[in-house]
Design a protein around this motif. Structure first.
Motif, PDB file in Angstrom:
ATOM      1  N   GLU A  89     -24.982  70.274  53.351  1.00  0.00           N
ATOM      2  CA  GLU A  89     -24.025  71.053  52.605  1.00  0.00           C
ATOM      3  C   GLU A  89     -22.642  70.666  52.776  1.00  0.00           C
ATOM      4  O   GLU A  89     -21.910  70.746  51.944  1.00  0.00           O
ATOM      5  CB  GLU A  89     -24.508  72.361  52.707  1.00  0.00           C
ATOM      6  CG  GLU A  89     -23.548  73.437  51.781  1.00  0.00           C
ATOM      7  CD  GLU A  89     -23.774  74.615  51.802  1.00  0.00           C
ATOM      8  OE1 GLU A  89     -22.906  75.481  51.332  1.00  0.00           O
ATOM      9  OE2 GLU A  89     -24.626  75.236  52.726  1.00  0.00           O
ATOM     10  N   ARG A  90     -22.466  70.107  54.091  1.00  0.00           N
ATOM     11  CA  ARG A  90     -20.862  69.787  54.472  1.00  0.00           C
ATOM     12  C   ARG A  90     -20.612  68.329  53.896  1.00  0.00           C
ATOM     13  O   ARG A  90     -19.365  68.233  53.678  1.00  0.00           O
ATOM     14  CB  ARG A  90     -21.054  69.574  55.834  1.00  0.00           C
ATOM     15  CG  ARG A  90     -21.179  70.921  56.752  1.00  0.00           C
ATOM     16  CD  ARG A  90     -20.705  70.762  58.129  1.00  0.00           C
ATOM     17  NE  ARG A  90     -21.183  69.436  58.999  1.00  0.00           N
ATOM     18  CZ  ARG A  90     -22.332  69.348  59.601  1.00  0.00           C
ATOM     19  NH1 ARG A  90     -23.031  70.971  59.492  1.00  0.00           N
ATOM     20  NH2 ARG A  90     -22.654  68.366  60.299  1.00  0.00           N
ATOM     21  N   PHE A  91     -21.657  67.651  53.318  1.00  0.00           N
ATOM     22  CA  PHE A  91     -21.030  66.233  52.628  1.00  0.00           C
ATOM     23  C   PHE A  91     -21.495  65.980  51.094  1.00  0.00           C
ATOM     24  O   PHE A  91     -20.941  65.075  50.415  1.00  0.00           O
ATOM     25  CB  PHE A  91     -21.380  64.931  53.580  1.00  0.00           C
ATOM     26  CG  PHE A  91     -22.699  64.898  53.805  1.00  0.00           C
ATOM     27  CD1 PHE A  91     -23.621  64.471  52.910  1.00  0.00           C
ATOM     28  CD2 PHE A  91     -23.416  65.084  55.104  1.00  0.00           C
ATOM     29  CE1 PHE A  91     -24.911  64.224  53.303  1.00  0.00           C
ATOM     30  CE2 PHE A  91     -24.663  65.120  55.342  1.00  0.00           C
ATOM     31  CZ  PHE A  91     -25.504  64.428  54.389  1.00  0.00           C
ATOM     32  N   VAL A  92     -22.429  66.744  50.795  1.00  0.00           N
ATOM     33  CA  VAL A  92     -22.640  66.567  48.834  1.00  0.00           C
ATOM     34  C   VAL A  92     -21.495  66.994  48.381  1.00  0.00           C
ATOM     35  O   VAL A  92     -20.717  67.921  48.674  1.00  0.00           O
ATOM     36  CB  VAL A  92     -24.018  67.357  48.789  1.00  0.00           C
ATOM     37  CG1 VAL A  92     -25.269  66.815  49.711  1.00  0.00           C
ATOM     38  CG2 VAL A  92     -23.849  68.893  49.030  1.00  0.00           C
ATOM     39  N   VAL A  93     -21.621  66.292  46.980  1.00  0.00           N
ATOM     40  CA  VAL A  93     -20.346  66.668  46.144  1.00  0.00           C
ATOM     41  C   VAL A  93     -20.802  67.032  44.843  1.00  0.00           C
ATOM     42  O   VAL A  93     -20.047  67.732  43.929  1.00  0.00           O
ATOM     43  CB  VAL A  93     -19.500  65.136  46.030  1.00  0.00           C
ATOM     44  CG1 VAL A  93     -18.901  64.850  47.247  1.00  0.00           C
ATOM     45  CG2 VAL A  93     -20.257  64.185  45.395  1.00  0.00           C
ATOM     46  N   THR A  94     -22.106  67.144  44.570  1.00  0.00           N
ATOM     47  CA  THR A  94     -22.673  67.549  43.295  1.00  0.00           C
ATOM     48  C   THR A  94     -23.046  68.960  43.414  1.00  0.00           C
ATOM     49  O   THR A  94     -23.673  69.547  44.339  1.00  0.00           O
ATOM     50  CB  THR A  94     -23.793  66.712  42.628  1.00  0.00           C
ATOM     51  OG1 THR A  94     -24.934  66.780  43.638  1.00  0.00           O
ATOM     52  CG2 THR A  94     -23.442  65.142  42.696  1.00  0.00           C
ATOM     53  N   GLY A  95     -22.631  69.743  42.268  1.00  0.00           N
ATOM     54  CA  GLY A  95     -23.296  71.034  42.488  1.00  0.00           C
ATOM     55  C   GLY A  95     -24.659  71.305  42.521  1.00  0.00           C
ATOM     56  O   GLY A  95     -24.940  72.344  42.934  1.00  0.00           O
ATOM     57  N   PHE A  97     -22.153  80.246  41.348  1.00  0.00           N
ATOM     58  CA  PHE A  97     -22.598  79.307  40.530  1.00  0.00           C
ATOM     59  C   PHE A  97     -21.367  78.689  39.834  1.00  0.00           C
ATOM     60  O   PHE A  97     -21.398  77.413  39.513  1.00  0.00           O
ATOM     61  CB  PHE A  97     -23.482  80.061  39.284  1.00  0.00           C
ATOM     62  CG  PHE A  97     -23.613  79.388  37.789  1.00  0.00           C
ATOM     63  CD1 PHE A  97     -24.280  78.178  37.944  1.00  0.00           C
ATOM     64  CD2 PHE A  97     -22.723  79.872  36.971  1.00  0.00           C
ATOM     65  CE1 PHE A  97     -24.151  77.505  36.590  1.00  0.00           C
ATOM     66  CE2 PHE A  97     -23.045  79.286  35.694  1.00  0.00           C
ATOM     67  CZ  PHE A  97     -23.868  78.189  35.521  1.00  0.00           C
ATOM     68  N   LEU A  98     -20.379  79.529  39.694  1.00  0.00           N
ATOM     69  CA  LEU A  98     -19.045  79.001  39.392  1.00  0.00           C
ATOM     70  C   LEU A  98     -18.459  77.899  40.176  1.00  0.00           C
ATOM     71  O   LEU A  98     -17.864  76.732  39.583  1.00  0.00           O
ATOM     72  CB  LEU A  98     -18.095  80.004  39.069  1.00  0.00           C
ATOM     73  CG  LEU A  98     -16.704  79.854  38.700  1.00  0.00           C
ATOM     74  CD1 LEU A  98     -16.524  79.066  37.368  1.00  0.00           C
ATOM     75  CD2 LEU A  98     -15.752  81.027  38.952  1.00  0.00           C
ATOM     76  N   GLU A  99     -18.582  77.965  41.525  1.00  0.00           N
ATOM     77  CA  GLU A  99     -18.051  76.991  42.435  1.00  0.00           C
ATOM     78  C   GLU A  99     -18.965  75.593  42.102  1.00  0.00           C
ATOM     79  O   GLU A  99     -18.363  74.658  42.120  1.00  0.00           O
ATOM     80  CB  GLU A  99     -18.407  77.542  43.869  1.00  0.00           C
ATOM     81  CG  GLU A  99     -17.980  76.431  45.219  1.00  0.00           C
ATOM     82  CD  GLU A  99     -18.623  76.712  46.518  1.00  0.00           C
ATOM     83  OE1 GLU A  99     -18.588  76.039  47.214  1.00  0.00           O
ATOM     84  OE2 GLU A  99     -18.754  77.978  46.477  1.00  0.00           O
ATOM     85  N   ASN A 100     -20.319  75.833  42.110  1.00  0.00           N
ATOM     86  CA  ASN A 100     -21.322  74.758  41.913  1.00  0.00           C
ATOM     87  C   ASN A 100     -20.800  73.972  40.760  1.00  0.00           C
ATOM     88  O   ASN A 100     -20.921  72.703  40.615  1.00  0.00           O
ATOM     89  CB  ASN A 100     -22.480  75.101  42.049  1.00  0.00           C
ATOM     90  CG  ASN A 100     -23.015  75.478  43.734  1.00  0.00           C
ATOM     91  OD1 ASN A 100     -22.241  75.315  44.574  1.00  0.00           O
ATOM     92  ND2 ASN A 100     -23.992  76.368  43.866  1.00  0.00           N
ATOM     93  N   THR A 101     -20.726  74.718  39.645  1.00  0.00           N
ATOM     94  CA  THR A 101     -20.618  74.282  38.255  1.00  0.00           C
ATOM     95  C   THR A 101     -19.278  73.329  38.308  1.00  0.00           C
ATOM     96  O   THR A 101     -19.232  72.483  37.919  1.00  0.00           O
ATOM     97  CB  THR A 101     -20.583  75.253  37.365  1.00  0.00           C
ATOM     98  OG1 THR A 101     -21.838  75.846  37.318  1.00  0.00           O
ATOM     99  CG2 THR A 101     -20.462  74.622  35.836  1.00  0.00           C
ATOM    100  N   LYS A 102     -18.162  73.893  38.870  1.00  0.00           N
ATOM    101  CA  LYS A 102     -16.962  73.248  38.883  1.00  0.00           C
ATOM    102  C   LYS A 102     -17.034  71.804  39.472  1.00  0.00           C
ATOM    103  O   LYS A 102     -16.601  70.807  39.098  1.00  0.00           O
ATOM    104  CB  LYS A 102     -15.828  74.184  39.717  1.00  0.00           C
ATOM    105  CG  LYS A 102     -15.328  75.061  38.954  1.00  0.00           C
ATOM    106  CD  LYS A 102     -14.229  75.842  39.731  1.00  0.00           C
ATOM    107  CE  LYS A 102     -13.560  76.995  38.882  1.00  0.00           C
ATOM    108  NZ  LYS A 102     -12.657  77.892  39.585  1.00  0.00           N
ATOM    109  N   LEU A 103     -17.723  71.919  40.579  1.00  0.00           N
ATOM    110  CA  LEU A 103     -18.113  70.384  41.251  1.00  0.00           C
ATOM    111  C   LEU A 103     -18.868  69.651  40.067  1.00  0.00           C
ATOM    112  O   LEU A 103     -18.572  68.317  39.963  1.00  0.00           O
ATOM    113  CB  LEU A 103     -19.220  70.552  42.458  1.00  0.00           C
ATOM    114  CG  LEU A 103     -18.705  71.385  43.691  1.00  0.00           C
ATOM    115  CD1 LEU A 103     -19.721  71.526  44.703  1.00  0.00           C
ATOM    116  CD2 LEU A 103     -17.422  70.546  44.243  1.00  0.00           C
TER     117      LEU A 103
END
Length: 787
Positions: free
Chosen positions: A524-530, A441-447
């Protein structure tokens, strides 16, 4: 604890000493106070400390509150201050100051934001539950459930914040999002607490602790302050963190700014007067023009992002023009563009398309001919827009709006539905729901918190804001999660484009969906939004679980049938504890994933059947560098007919390659093994047709990852003479192959038989390598190995 400033001493002067002036961007800060972020665990209670505590009062705080809110509940604020003073009595800062100075400073920061009484009271009491004998029940009885809830929310965050472990930090941030989704004031109090602790961070002796706190502030709290539009807080947090994380760069940039400030002091007023004259002559009715410098952190960040030197930056100096109305903003813009050369690519209209935090302004860059052909940035806005830009949520505070007040007896309760209308809060809550673990969650939210924005449109004209570098898949998930899940293609500006295409400002994006469509692990390799990443990962995990569940059920049914015993659910329930499975589904998944053997389950249910059976002949495995990655583990295999995340192995008996006709065999506890349809080993599975799976190569994915290697096996007969092995490896490399394993199976006086494992792209590439080997000197026979 106060959260960030533990174990400090007053002896260290710190890099930020000697402030107390108007900083760039209008961030006004006081000189570093002697108090810092946390109390000593055991305080002294001598007469001098008591006198010091008695000298601390809430007079200035109350004066500030009355200035912007004459109807504030001053009695409650005074009662909260007295409660905090008594609760923290005897507790000292590490420099000897009474601890009450910290909550008083936090409350003062909240008053500078012009927040409501409940927020001010929370600032005064935010450390009482953690550090004193006051309980949550006592706070609720004395100050009401709203204040108690706010203090409890801040306290839960602070407890975990004291831990340096990444998982604790992630869980902390997860709780912050939940708390602020219920009441955004939790975040605002937390930001004020963090801001005061950052102002006094230089008192912390340990370098690693200072840098950890600064990094956490830069990564999480500054972006959150930006998200709620509190530019002043964000800017100060960034600059304080930057001074700690990059002290040399900070000192260098400040020295350059001081030099330029001295060089250009005589022309700032000239520029302001010139800009005001041009705008007024066009009828813009300028209210004020202020000059400012970029902050040290923003300068450094821009130098890093664009890889340019300090001298190459064109907007070190910027001016803000305040005009009375939205229309006047565009009048002033036209006047400046008509009077001066425009710097290409610098115009941005955030009035017609505001930022997610509500920021509105016109930005442009021009070159003033006089004096000195100076390149400057100009921001044009109304006073109302300026208030929002500086103070964000606090500038149009929901609690100040009578129509937003809830129909409850308790003043100030949060109108949750209105907060949840904020798009970024919705996105964070959805990421929270879809993320499997706090650190994910922390990783995705930083995105979600970082990155500049691009603005794209649906075919119906709906504006979608995305981070820079976003793809049609990110766009699809931004429209709706179901649209993202069923996305199969996209048109950008009317043209069919790959899903990995990077969107640009102004693109019109049409998402094509299909009933029954599902996310691809490759996305998952190219999306940029969390939000997109969390949703894709959730789907993969669910699909993997379902595949393992089905495979485990089949494996257990077969294992019990082979031993001729009852394998009903009632029997299986008796062995759940032995395998630490919470339910039958968990047991099936463990068996299907290969974590538990089907025979082990049979033997656990019927111990009398346990015997030392000869281990079954397993499919030969590749050496570690030859072993293909599993789908769902980061690459996604180019196969169709398999569920997402299922464990897959390529058979070592036939070495299938793209171009071969293939079939899958379900192996107990091992997932699916891929064979060629001509493989002789398949005959051994003739009496268990339920184990066969109809699969094929996904040739679109194969072409997309054309450089991805597969392993083929070649049988070679050649002369037994010096240099033969070198000849063979050279022949392989000349045709873009790579030898990963070589074995001499038979060696005679004049010839030898060799098996070579070669990394190739597909069947055609293998044929090319074989042709090259047949032409090599000393080679008498080459063919694809059958076993």
């Amino acid at each position: 604890m106060a959260g960030d400033g533990n174990h400090v001493t007053p002896a260290r002067p710190g890099p930020l000493a000697g402030r107390g002036m108007m900083q760039p961007d209008g961030v006004e800060t006081a000189p570093p106070p002697r108090y810092v972020g946390a109390p000593a665990k055991v305080g002294k209670t001598g007469q001098s400390e008591a006198q010091a505590e008695a000298g601390v009062s809430a007079h200035n705080l109350i004066r500030r509150v009355r200035a912007y809110d004459p109807g504030a509940d001053i009695a409650t604020i005074e009662a909260a201050f007295e409660a905090a003073r008594r609760a923290h009595a005897g507790q000292l800062r590490d420099n000897g100051d009474p601890y009450i100075t910290h909550p008083l400073a936090v409350a003062t920061i909240l008053a500078q934001m012009k927040l409501d009484t409940a927020s001010i009271v929370t600032g005064l009491l935010h450390d009482t539950i953690e550090d004193t004998g006051l309980t949550l029940a006592e706070l609720e009885s004395r100050f009401g459930p709203t204040v108690a809830g706010l203090v409890d929310g801040v306290t839960k965050l602070t407890r975990l914040e004291l831990q340096s472990d990444r998982t604790k930090q992630a869980e902390n941030f997860r709780k912050l999002v939940l708390a602020m989704s219920r009441d955004i004031r939790v975040l605002m109090v937390k930001l004020a607490d963090r801001l005061h602790n950052m102002r006094t961070l230089h008192y912390v002796e340990r370098l690693d602790r200072r840098q950890r706190i600064a990094r956490e502030t830069m990564d999480i709290y500054a972006p959150l302050a930006e998200r709620i539009g509190m530019d002043r807080v964000k800017t100060e947090l960034q600059n304080l963190s930057f001074a700690e994380l990059e002290p040399e760069a900070n000192a260098t940039i400040r020295a350059r700014l001081n030099y330029l400030r001295g060089q250009g002091a005589d022309i700032i007023d000239e520029m302001r007067a010139e800009i005001a004259r041009v705008c007024n002559e066009a009828g813009a009715q300028v209210i004020d023009v202020t000059g400012r410098e970029k902050t040290p952190y923003s300068i450094w960040e821009k130098m890093q992002r664009h890889n340019v030197a300090f001298e190459q930056l064109s907007d070190i100096m910027a001016f803000r023009v305040l005009v009375p109305s939205r229309e006047s903003c565009y009048v002033a813009l036209g006047a400046l563009h008509g009077a001066y050369p425009v710097i290409a690519g610098r115009f941005k209209d955030y009035i017609s398309t505001p930022k997610p935090n509500g920021y509105q302004s016109l930005h442009t860059g021009v070159t003033l001919r006089s004096p000195r052909n100076q390149k400057i940035e100009v921001q044009i806005r109304t006073p109302e827009m300026h208030d929002v830009a500086e103070n964000g949520v606090a500038s149009h505070w929901l609690y100040k709006q009578p129509e937003a007040q809830p129909k409850s007896k308790e003043a100030g309760a949060m109108p949750v539905p209105q907060l949840r209308k904020l798009r970024w809060v919705q996105d964070l809550l959805e990421i929270l729901e879809n993320s499997a673990a706090p650190d994910e969650f922390l990783e995705n939210t930083k995105l979600e918190l970082y990155q500049d924005q691009v603005f794209c449109f649906t075919p119906k004209g709906q504006l979608i804001q995305l981070p820079r570098g976003a793809t049609p898949v990110d766009f699809a998930y931004a429209v709706h999660s179901q649209v993202g899940d069923t996305c199969v293609g996209a048109k950008v500006n009317g043209r069919l484009m790959p899903l990995r295409h990077e969107l640009q400002n102004g693109d019109q994006v049409e998402i094509m969906t299909a009933r029954g469509g599902s996310p691809s692990p490759a996305w998952e390799r190219f999306v940029v939004t969390g939000k997109a990443r969390a949703r894709i990962r959730r789907y993969i995990a669910q699909a993997q679980r379902e595949t393992h569940l089905d495979a485990g059920r089949v494996a257990l049914t077969r294992a019990f049938r082979q031993d001729g015993v009852d394998g009903s659910e009632k029997v299986l329930e008796t062995v759940l504890g032995a395998f630490k499975a919470a339910s039958l589904a968990d047991l099936y998944v463990a068996v299907g994933a290969g974590h538990v053997g089907a025979k082990d389950v049979v033997h656990a249910a019927y111990p009398e059947l346990k015997r030392s059976a000869r281990a079954p002949r397993m499919v030969p495995s590749f050496p570690s560098r030859m072993r293909p990655k599993l789908p769902g583990a980061g690459n996604g295999l180019a196969l169709t007919g398999l569920g997402a995340g299922v464990a897959v192995h390529f058979a070592g008996c036939c070495h299938p390659l793209p171009g071969d006709k293939i079939v899958g065999i379900v192996a107990t506890g091992k997932g699916v093994t891929v064979h060629t349809r001509e493989c002789a080993t398949l005959a051994s599975f003739a009496d268990t047709p339920e184990r066969f799976m109809d699969i094929d190569w996904d040739y679109d994915a194969v072409r997309e990852r054309s450089a991805e290697p597969h392993v083929g096996r070649i049988s070679v007969i050649g002369a037994n003479e010096p240099g033969m092995l070198a000849t063979l490896t050279n022949a392989v490399s000349k045709h873009d192959g790579s030898v990963v394993n070589l074995k001499i199976t038979n060696r005679q006086a004049d010839f030898m038989e060799i098996l070579i494992d070669v990394e190739v792209r597909d069947l055609r590439h293998l044929s090319t390598v074989i042709a090259g080997l047949r032409g090599a000197a000393g080679v008498t026979q080459v063919e694809r190995a059958k076993a």
